[in-house]
Design a protein around this motif. Structure first.
Motif, PDB file in Angstrom:
ATOM      1  N   UNK A 268      64.143  31.312  51.152  1.00  0.00           N
ATOM      2  CA  UNK A 268      65.484  31.034  50.682  1.00  0.00           C
ATOM      3  C   UNK A 268      66.386  32.206  51.074  1.00  0.00           C
ATOM      4  N   UNK A 269      67.524  31.897  51.620  1.00  0.00           N
ATOM      5  CA  UNK A 269      68.484  32.912  52.041  1.00  0.00           C
ATOM      6  C   UNK A 269      69.730  32.790  51.174  1.00  0.00           C
ATOM      7  N   UNK A 270      70.087  33.894  50.501  1.00  0.00           N
ATOM      8  CA  UNK A 270      71.290  33.905  49.671  1.00  0.00           C
ATOM      9  C   UNK A 270      72.388  34.658  50.380  1.00  0.00           C
ATOM     10  N   UNK A 271      73.528  34.025  50.565  1.00  0.00           N
ATOM     11  CA  UNK A 271      74.701  34.699  51.133  1.00  0.00           C
ATOM     12  C   UNK A 271      75.549  35.143  49.956  1.00  0.00           C
ATOM     13  N   UNK A 272      75.845  36.435  49.930  1.00  0.00           N
ATOM     14  CA  UNK A 272      76.587  36.998  48.809  1.00  0.00           C
ATOM     15  C   UNK A 272      78.047  37.239  49.188  1.00  0.00           C
ATOM     16  N   UNK A 273      78.891  37.114  48.224  1.00  0.00           N
ATOM     17  CA  UNK A 273      80.299  37.419  48.347  1.00  0.00           C
ATOM     18  C   UNK A 273      80.734  38.103  47.063  1.00  0.00           C
ATOM     19  N   UNK A 274      82.037  38.179  46.866  1.00  0.00           N
ATOM     20  CA  UNK A 274      82.509  38.798  45.629  1.00  0.00           C
ATOM     21  C   UNK A 274      83.917  38.330  45.313  1.00  0.00           C
ATOM     22  N   UNK A 275      84.225  38.378  44.025  1.00  0.00           N
ATOM     23  CA  UNK A 275      85.592  38.124  43.571  1.00  0.00           C
ATOM     24  C   UNK A 275      86.256  39.480  43.389  1.00  0.00           C
ATOM     25  N   UNK A 276      87.496  39.602  43.841  1.00  0.00           N
ATOM     26  CA  UNK A 276      88.263  40.853  43.800  1.00  0.00           C
ATOM     27  C   UNK A 276      89.326  40.689  42.721  1.00  0.00           C
ATOM     28  N   UNK A 277      89.257  41.475  41.652  1.00  0.00           N
ATOM     29  CA  UNK A 277      90.108  41.297  40.482  1.00  0.00           C
ATOM     30  C   UNK A 277      91.250  42.308  40.370  1.00  0.00           C
ATOM     31  N   UNK A 278      91.646  42.957  41.462  1.00  0.00           N
ATOM     32  CA  UNK A 278      92.678  43.987  41.390  1.00  0.00           C
ATOM     33  C   UNK A 278      94.002  43.427  40.870  1.00  0.00           C
ATOM     34  N   UNK A 279      94.441  42.294  41.403  1.00  0.00           N
ATOM     35  CA  UNK A 279      95.730  41.719  40.986  1.00  0.00           C
ATOM     36  C   UNK A 279      95.729  41.409  39.492  1.00  0.00           C
ATOM     37  N   UNK A 280      94.645  40.825  38.992  1.00  0.00           N
ATOM     38  CA  UNK A 280      94.555  40.478  37.569  1.00  0.00           C
ATOM     39  C   UNK A 280      94.575  41.731  36.698  1.00  0.00           C
ATOM     40  N   UNK A 281      93.822  42.757  37.092  1.00  0.00           N
ATOM     41  CA  UNK A 281      93.787  43.995  36.313  1.00  0.00           C
ATOM     42  C   UNK A 281      95.162  44.662  36.292  1.00  0.00           C
ATOM     43  N   UNK A 282      95.852  44.615  37.414  1.00  0.00           N
ATOM     44  CA  UNK A 282      97.212  45.170  37.449  1.00  0.00           C
ATOM     45  C   UNK A 282      98.121  44.402  36.486  1.00  0.00           C
ATOM     46  N   UNK A 283      98.073  43.075  36.523  1.00  0.00           N
ATOM     47  CA  UNK A 283      98.919  42.246  35.664  1.00  0.00           C
ATOM     48  C   UNK A 283      98.607  42.497  34.187  1.00  0.00           C
ATOM     49  N   UNK A 284      97.318  42.660  33.875  1.00  0.00           N
ATOM     50  CA  UNK A 284      96.924  42.942  32.485  1.00  0.00           C
ATOM     51  C   UNK A 284      97.550  44.238  31.975  1.00  0.00           C
TER      52      UNK A 284
END
Length: 107
Positions: free
Chosen positions: A1-17
């Motif tokens: 089984x091969x897992x391709x990994x990615x990521x969510x980038x939360x900079x905009x949300x953290x700035x807005x918070x």
């Protein structure tokens, strides 16, 4: 089984918070920490997940936002593929089963 990994980038949300709604708000805050980026570079950093970033910039963002690296990046599985056989078909996982050998006359 091969897992391709990615990521969510939360900079905009953290700035807005934290009440930061302009990407240009980051420019002087980064400069205070020795990070010199143009307004365009900061805009790209905020609006799209970066493929490469210096650790100095990453640590400065964490300091500015009062967050941890885990708050900025969320690892995600993007795609899971089964390995292909030589014939191009999906390989089925091999499971092993313990073999029991019984001799005649013994149970």
């Amino acid at each position: 089984m091969i897992k391709k990994m990615g990521y969510a980038w939360h900079l905009r949300k953290l700035m807005a918070d934290r009440g930061m709604f302009q990407t240009s708000d980051l420019v002087p805050l980064l400069a205070e920490r020795g990070i010199t980026l143009s307004r365009e570079q900061v805009y790209r950093l905020v609006t799209q997940p970066p493929q490469r970033m210096s650790m100095d910039t990453f640590v400065a963002l964490c300091d500015i936002l009062g967050c941890t690296p885990n708050d900025l990046i969320e690892p995600q599985v993007v795609n899971v593929q089964q390995p292909k056989t030589a014939g191009g078909e999906t390989a089925t996982p091999v499971t092993s089963k313990r073999t029991v050998i019984r001799r005649p006359g013994h149970s």
